[in-house]
Design a protein around this motif. Structure first.
Motif, PDB file in Angstrom:
ATOM      1  N   GLU A 215      -7.150   2.501   4.003  1.00 32.05           N
ATOM      2  CA  GLU A 215      -6.567   2.258   2.681  1.00 32.05           C
ATOM      3  C   GLU A 215      -6.857   0.842   2.193  1.00 32.05           C
ATOM      4  O   GLU A 215      -6.630  -0.135   2.915  1.00 32.05           O
TER       5      GLU A 215
ATOM      6  N   ASN B  53      -0.365   0.220  -4.385  1.00 35.82           N
ATOM      7  CA  ASN B  53       0.430   1.395  -4.757  1.00 35.82           C
ATOM      8  C   ASN B  53       0.927   1.235  -6.195  1.00 35.82           C
ATOM      9  O   ASN B  53       1.792   0.396  -6.461  1.00 35.82           O
TER      10      ASN B  53
ATOM     11  N   TYR C   2     -10.314   4.146  -4.921  1.00 38.64           N
ATOM     12  CA  TYR C   2     -10.124   5.454  -4.282  1.00 38.64           C
ATOM     13  C   TYR C   2      -8.668   5.877  -4.457  1.00 38.64           C
ATOM     14  O   TYR C   2      -7.733   5.128  -4.160  1.00 38.64           O
ATOM     15  N   LYS C   3      -8.474   7.115  -4.938  1.00 39.59           N
ATOM     16  CA  LYS C   3      -7.128   7.561  -5.306  1.00 39.59           C
ATOM     17  C   LYS C   3      -6.565   8.619  -4.357  1.00 39.59           C
ATOM     18  O   LYS C   3      -5.536   9.220  -4.634  1.00 39.59           O
TER      19      LYS C   3
ATOM     20  N   SER D 283       0.837  -1.202   0.000  1.00 40.58           N
ATOM     21  CA  SER D 283       0.000   0.000   0.000  1.00 40.58           C
ATOM     22  C   SER D 283       0.869   1.247   0.000  1.00 40.58           C
ATOM     23  O   SER D 283       2.103   1.169   0.089  1.00 40.58           O
ATOM     24  N   CYS D 284       0.233   2.393  -0.093  1.00 39.72           N
ATOM     25  CA  CYS D 284       0.976   3.655  -0.037  1.00 39.72           C
ATOM     26  C   CYS D 284       1.456   3.963   1.378  1.00 39.72           C
ATOM     27  O   CYS D 284       2.587   4.382   1.587  1.00 39.72           O
ATOM     28  N   THR D 285       0.592   3.767   2.353  1.00 42.92           N
ATOM     29  CA  THR D 285       0.943   4.112   3.744  1.00 42.92           C
ATOM     30  C   THR D 285       1.724   3.013   4.437  1.00 42.92           C
ATOM     31  O   THR D 285       2.383   3.259   5.435  1.00 42.92           O
TER      32      THR D 285
ATOM     33  N   LYS E  65     -15.055   8.427  -0.246  1.00 38.67           N
ATOM     34  CA  LYS E  65     -13.766   8.535   0.417  1.00 38.67           C
ATOM     35  C   LYS E  65     -13.559   7.303   1.272  1.00 38.67           C
ATOM     36  O   LYS E  65     -14.464   6.874   1.995  1.00 38.67           O
TER      37      LYS E  65
ATOM     38  N   TYR F  46      -5.168   8.245  -1.431  1.00 30.78           N
ATOM     39  CA  TYR F  46      -3.861   7.879  -0.879  1.00 30.78           C
ATOM     40  C   TYR F  46      -2.765   8.019  -1.936  1.00 30.78           C
ATOM     41  O   TYR F  46      -1.620   8.336  -1.623  1.00 30.78           O
ATOM     42  N   TRP F  47      -3.119   7.801  -3.206  1.00 33.35           N
ATOM     43  CA  TRP F  47      -2.160   8.014  -4.284  1.00 33.35           C
ATOM     44  C   TRP F  47      -1.771   9.492  -4.379  1.00 33.35           C
ATOM     45  O   TRP F  47      -0.598   9.826  -4.593  1.00 33.35           O
TER      46      TRP F  47
ATOM     47  N   GLN G 292      -1.478  11.610  -2.144  1.00 34.49           N
ATOM     48  CA  GLN G 292      -0.611  12.058  -1.052  1.00 34.49           C
ATOM     49  C   GLN G 292       0.716  11.330  -1.010  1.00 34.49           C
ATOM     50  O   GLN G 292       1.564  11.636  -0.163  1.00 34.49           O
ATOM     51  N   ASN G 293       0.921  10.394  -1.919  1.00 33.06           N
ATOM     52  CA  ASN G 293       2.108   9.538  -1.866  1.00 33.06           C
ATOM     53  C   ASN G 293       3.228  10.100  -2.746  1.00 33.06           C
ATOM     54  O   ASN G 293       3.013  10.341  -3.943  1.00 33.06           O
TER      55      ASN G 293
END
Length: 625
Positions: free
Chosen positions: A310, A314, A348-349, A282-284, A306, A351-352, A354-355
């Motif tokens: 997550e 990624n 859902y994008k 994942s991103c986080t 939203k 998290y993308w 903010q990455n």
């Protein structure tokens, strides 16, 4: 179909009604009733003229022997009283799945180009027999078939049903039972939704944590979407998965019934179960649990949402593609069909966005919008699939980021995505939620367990898979989808599938020119009786009143209607229970002011047949348009 052919069909149906009860689903292309009957008995012989027909002949003998107790054995030959023949010269009219069925007093002849046609022929043959043929125990009765000549072949090559086994796990035997029911209705595609936020259901030997962790969640009871979060240290005991041997067994079972299984591995969104096993994807990189049905997202009513947790892979991490290569290597080896469904929906994008890695990738690719990263992701996934000899299939969101011309689109958000895909030259499977979502409430929402939308059998039956202005060559066919957030058992899966699944079987198989709702209702009701014998569950919501309200100045106007012909609707607004001596509904009425309660029930032929529905004035007010 030209007018003369349509007229012939109508004459055939009328004649069939007059001579014998021929109530088939889906309706064949042509039915020509003949004089006489054929009687099945212990002396009946089943033979096939070519070795390729043996498996179908064996299935027929099994279908007949259990309820009749006759012990019929299929053999090679050309003189059977039930004879299954594959053509030596292909019959162009029948194609790969068509058949001809000729029943006379002397015997039964089924002819087809391919074993699939023979298989569909024996399903029609079984439906011609008395309803007790559907039983699991031997029954004592006379087993007769009406004499008839039938020519039949499908309108569409893709006739599917999707079963979601992520939200609730169904055992391999339950899946086989469900497939068996679909095959009898001439569905030829079983879309197996194997992964989602709520469970990973397929063994991937190179990634063992997918099933060690991802296949299990904490046990919860109650309405899905409102359940409590896992507690610290709470054991994850609810779930399950299919071993690769299980998968092979189910695939072989489906193949024997001419059903192709299309597996779905839903990415890059809907991946919480995978991330519970491998959070580094994942991103986080935050630890997450397999979701047990908590409110983990916020929907805003306009299709946007939203995620609170997550659930997306990624797209900028090369380890994600290494992971997917391992997954699809093993999936591709298990499923011989050309397609692998990769989801692509509701990603859902946030998290993308903010990455840092995703932002750097966007800059490298000269992408202005984070949404375009999904197109990049799907392009990478398609290359992985192509290397394994597979085609990419995804929900209509895959159009948003751009896809190759070889990708196939499943249109679920209405028909818009399917139209756009077909106009761009993509093959399309039409499965719009407005006609084909079998998890939707099928009767009044005060009677059915609650879910977010409704879909009646009449609406499903009225669906036309080829939109106006679209070249039909791009429409592979259609599919019904059964999401199982609110469906924990096979028995309830059946309840939600039928009779809407019967309606869709006819939409996808039969000529559109012969569709007739009142006629279908007659045939559907005979299938209720057959389902009772087979102990298959189904909904009777078609017998319930449909209740609508509108504003008529300062008055609340009530409108009632029946979904099927022949219903009498009675109602009260005086706090009494309605029956056939109450007020019979004939036209819209303006309700009086005050705290009234509507009670309504349907009757047919003087007997109650539908549910009693009770609505307060406030509830009626909320329905007003």
């Amino acid at each position: 179909m030209n007018l003369s052919r349509l007229f012939l069909f109508i004459i055939c149906i009328a004649s069939a009604r007059a001579q014998s009860p021929i109530n088939l689903i889906p309706q064949p292309v042509s039915i020509l009733p003949q004089n006489g009957i054929f009687t099945l008995n212990k002396k009946t012989t089943i033979q096939y003229n070519q070795a390729e027909g043996r498996a179908v002949a064996d299935i027929l003998s099994q279908q007949l022997n259990r309820p009749t107790g006759f012990g019929l054995v299929a053999k090679s030959g050309q003189t059977g009283t039930i004879q299954l023949n594959l053509t030596s010269t292909p019959d162009a009219q029948l194609g790969q799945e068509g058949y001809r069925l000729d029943v006379s007093a002397k015997g039964v002849l089924i002819t087809a180009n391919r074993p699939a046609g023979l298989f569909y022929g024996i399903q029609t043959l079984t439906q011609l027999l008395p309803k007790e043929i559907e039983g699991k125990d031997a029954a004592t009765r006379t087993w007769t078939l009406p004499a008839v000549k039938i020519t039949d072949y499908p309108r569409f090559g893709w006739r599917g049903i999707m079963l979601d086994v992520s939200r609730h796990f169904f055992t391999k035997d339950e899946v086989k039972q469900y497939i068996d029911q679909l095959a009898k209705l001439k569905f030829n595609t079983f879309h197996w939704h194997l992964t989602d936020d709520n469970g990973w259901r397929i063994e991937i030997k190179s990634l063992p944590r997918l099933t060690e962790v991802g296949a299990w969640r904490v046990a919860r009871s109650g309405h899905y979407g409102d359940l409590a979060e896992p507690k610290p240290g709470e054991p994850a005991t609810y779930g399950g998965f299919y071993t690769q041997n299980d998968i092979r067994e189910v695939v072989a079972y489906a193949q024997a019934r001419n059903v192709t299984i299309v597996p779905e591995i839903d990415v890059p969104g809907h991946s919480m179960a995978a991330l519970a096993a491998y959070p580094e994807l994942s991103c986080t990189k935050a630890a997450v649990s397999v979701n047990p049905g908590t409110p983990f997202s916020e929907w805003y009513g306009n299709g946007t949402f939203k995620m609170k947790v997550e659930n997306t892979l990624n797209p900028s991490d090369e380890k994600v593609y290494d992971f997917l290569d391992k997954v699809f290597t093993e999936v591709a080896a298990l499923f011989p069909n050309p397609y692998i469904h990769v989801g692509g929906d509701e990603c859902y994008k946030g998290y993308w966005a903010q990455n840092p890695g995703c932002q750097a990738l966007m800059k490298q690719l000269n992408l202005r919008h984070v949404e375009d990263l999904q197109g990049y992701f799907m392009g990478r996934v398609e290359k992985i699939l192509m290397a394994k000899g597979k085609k990419l299939l995804g929900w209509d969101e895959i159009l948003e980021g751009g896809i190759s011309s070889g990708a196939t689109v499943m249109s679920w958000r209405g028909i818009k995505g399917g139209i756009e895909a077909a106009q761009a030259g993509h093959n399309v499977v039409m499965t719009p939620s407005t006609f084909a979502y079998l998890d939707y409430v099928q009767g009044d929402p005060t009677i059915e367990p609650p879910i977010y939308a409704a879909l009646r059998t009449r609406t499903s039956y009225g669906y036309e898979p080829v939109p106006d202005g679209v070249d039909a060559k791009y429409i592979l066919g259609g599919q019904g989808n059964l999401w199982t957030e609110q469906i924990p058992t096979l028995r309830y899966a059946e309840y939600m599938t039928y009779p809407r699944g019967w309606a869709l079987a006819e939409v996808f198989w039969s000529p559109k020119e012969v569709k007739n709702w009142p006629n279908f209702v007659q045939r559907m009701e005979t299938h209720f009786e057959r389902a009772d014998v087979a102990k298959i569950n189904y909904s009777r919501a078609i017998y319930d009143a449909i209740i609508k309200t509108t504003k008529n100045g300062d008055k609340l106007r009530l409108e009632l209607e029946g979904e099927i012909p022949g219903l009498d609707i009675y109602y009260t607004i005086d706090d009494t229970m309605p029956d056939q001596f109450s007020t019979r509904y004939t036209q819209p009425i303006d309700l009086p002011d005050g705290p009234i309660t509507l009670r309504t029930i349907t009757y047919r032929s003087g007997k109650p047949i539908g549910h009693l529905i009770t609505l307060s004035r406030d509830a009626l007010q909320k329905r007003a348009r």
